[in-house]
Design an enzyme around this catalytic site. Structure first.
Site, short mmCIF file in Angstrom:
data_model
loop_
_atom_site.label_atom_id
_atom_site.label_comp_id
_atom_site.label_asym_id
_atom_site.label_seq_id
_atom_site.Cartn_x
_atom_site.Cartn_y
_atom_site.Cartn_z
N LEU A 195 0.84 -1.19 0.00
CA LEU A 195 0.00 0.00 0.00
C LEU A 195 0.88 1.24 0.00
CD1 LEU A 195 -3.19 0.59 2.14
CD2 LEU A 195 -1.59 2.43 1.64
N HIS A 215 7.52 1.50 11.59
CA HIS A 215 8.10 2.78 11.16
C HIS A 215 7.11 3.90 11.51
CE1 HIS A 215 9.42 5.93 8.36
NE2 HIS A 215 10.59 5.31 8.31
#
Length: 336
Positions: A123, A227
């Protein structure tokens, strides 16, 4: 959202160059992206209910300009061409009668437990488009695609989130563990994996469990941590009933989220109905994610939906985006 085709190679390549590393499913390599598009086209051309090693690539297109501004991927069954490796976090408990103490040690064990599951990944939304719920449109359209082609996907589904990457593009987890065995920095290993697959992990990675206490603090601190740019994606997955179940990525230590396919919220709450009216929707209408079509004809967009006794009404703009008319069948799920 629509199925990708060969003409989408250039915009996919341009977006891949913006990912910043650690994004295995969208490598900045034309040959790899071409292979993905060809593999997706083959999967979209096969109209049967056999579950096999399929890849489907979807893209987000600006209906006004025709520009491709986002993408995502669906893998029907991982671990078929080569093993699907994860580290499983576990605990070993030992007790010393003489010392009257119990010792608990966290361990990482190389695992292929998730083989056979489906995967949603790849994505990416162009940085210039991160407003208006487009990230949610990309993410949730995948689940409507799965619902429409349920027999082509497994009973378990996973999503790997990118782990922590430092300012230099390196991975503290890789540097503290795998990098010591491979003689490669993270960027080289990640790029090799994106293009050639991770069979080299099977060839070179030690098979015995790793005690996390033996890793440097920099590596321990990022185990199972996404992240910073992936925190919103993690929340979206949690809203869909995914959970972190002690599996992490072998490269960067990012969390792997899993769910039962039929209990994914968008799949579970979606409804299929015929269109009985195309009309302006009043205050009782719901802003919904709507899809129609199968395989290469699959499209998804936001639209206003109103339930009627014998079907649903859809607003004219939504009907135009989806190219549907009265009598066509759509699948819809409320926006949340």
């Amino acid at each position: 959202m629509r199925a990708a085709h060969a003409g989408d190679l250039q915009p996919l390549y341009e977006m891949a160059k913006l990912t910043g590393g650690g994004f295995t499913n969208l490598p900045a390599d034309r040959t790899s992206l071409t292979d993905k598009l060809e593999r997706s086209d083959a999967a979209l051309s096969r109209d049967d209910n056999m579950i096999t090693d399929d890849l489907f690539v979807l893209v987000l297109e600006n209906a006004e300009t025709g520009e491709v501004r986002g993408t995502c991927q669906l893998f029907s069954q991982v671990g078929q061409k080569w093993p699907f490796y994860s580290y499983r976090i576990g605990t070993l408990t030992q007790h010393s009668q003489e010392l009257k103490r119990t010792f608990r040690a966290d361990m990482l064990t190389l695992s292929t437990d998730l083989e056979g599951a489906s995967e949603v990944g790849g994505l990416f939304l162009h940085p210039g488009e991160r407003a208006g719920g487009l990230g949610l449109l990309i993410a949730r359209s995948r689940y409507l695609f799965i619902r429409e082609h349920r027999a082509r996907f497994g009973d378990r589904i996973l999503a790997e989130l990118r782990g922590v990457i430092d300012e230099a593009g390196g991975s503290p987890f890789w540097d503290g563990l795998a990098g010591r065995f491979f003689g490669m920095n993270f960027q080289d290993a990640d790029g090799f994996n994106a293009i050639h697959g991770n069979q080299f992990i099977a060839d070179l990675m030690p098979k015995h469990p790793i005690y996390t206490a033996m890793l440097p603090e920099s590596a321990r601190a990022v185990i199972g941590i996404p992240h910073p740019s992936g925190r919103a994606a993690m929340r979206m997955l949690e809203n869909e009933h995914f959970k972190f179940d002690s599996y992490i990525d072998i490269f960067d230590g990012g969390p792997t989220m899993t769910a039962e396919t039929d209990k994914v919220r968008s799949i579970m709450e979606a409804r299929t109905a015929p269109i009985v009216a195309i009309a302006k929707i009043g205050g009782d209408g719901a802003k919904s994610l709507v899809s129609t079509g199968r395989l290469g004809d699959f499209v998804a967009a936001y639209a206003q939906i109103e339930n009627r006794v014998d079907g649903v009404a859809i607003d004219p703009q939504g009907a135009a985006l989806l190219d549907v008319k009265i009598g066509d069948t759509i699948t819809h799920v409320s926006r949340w």
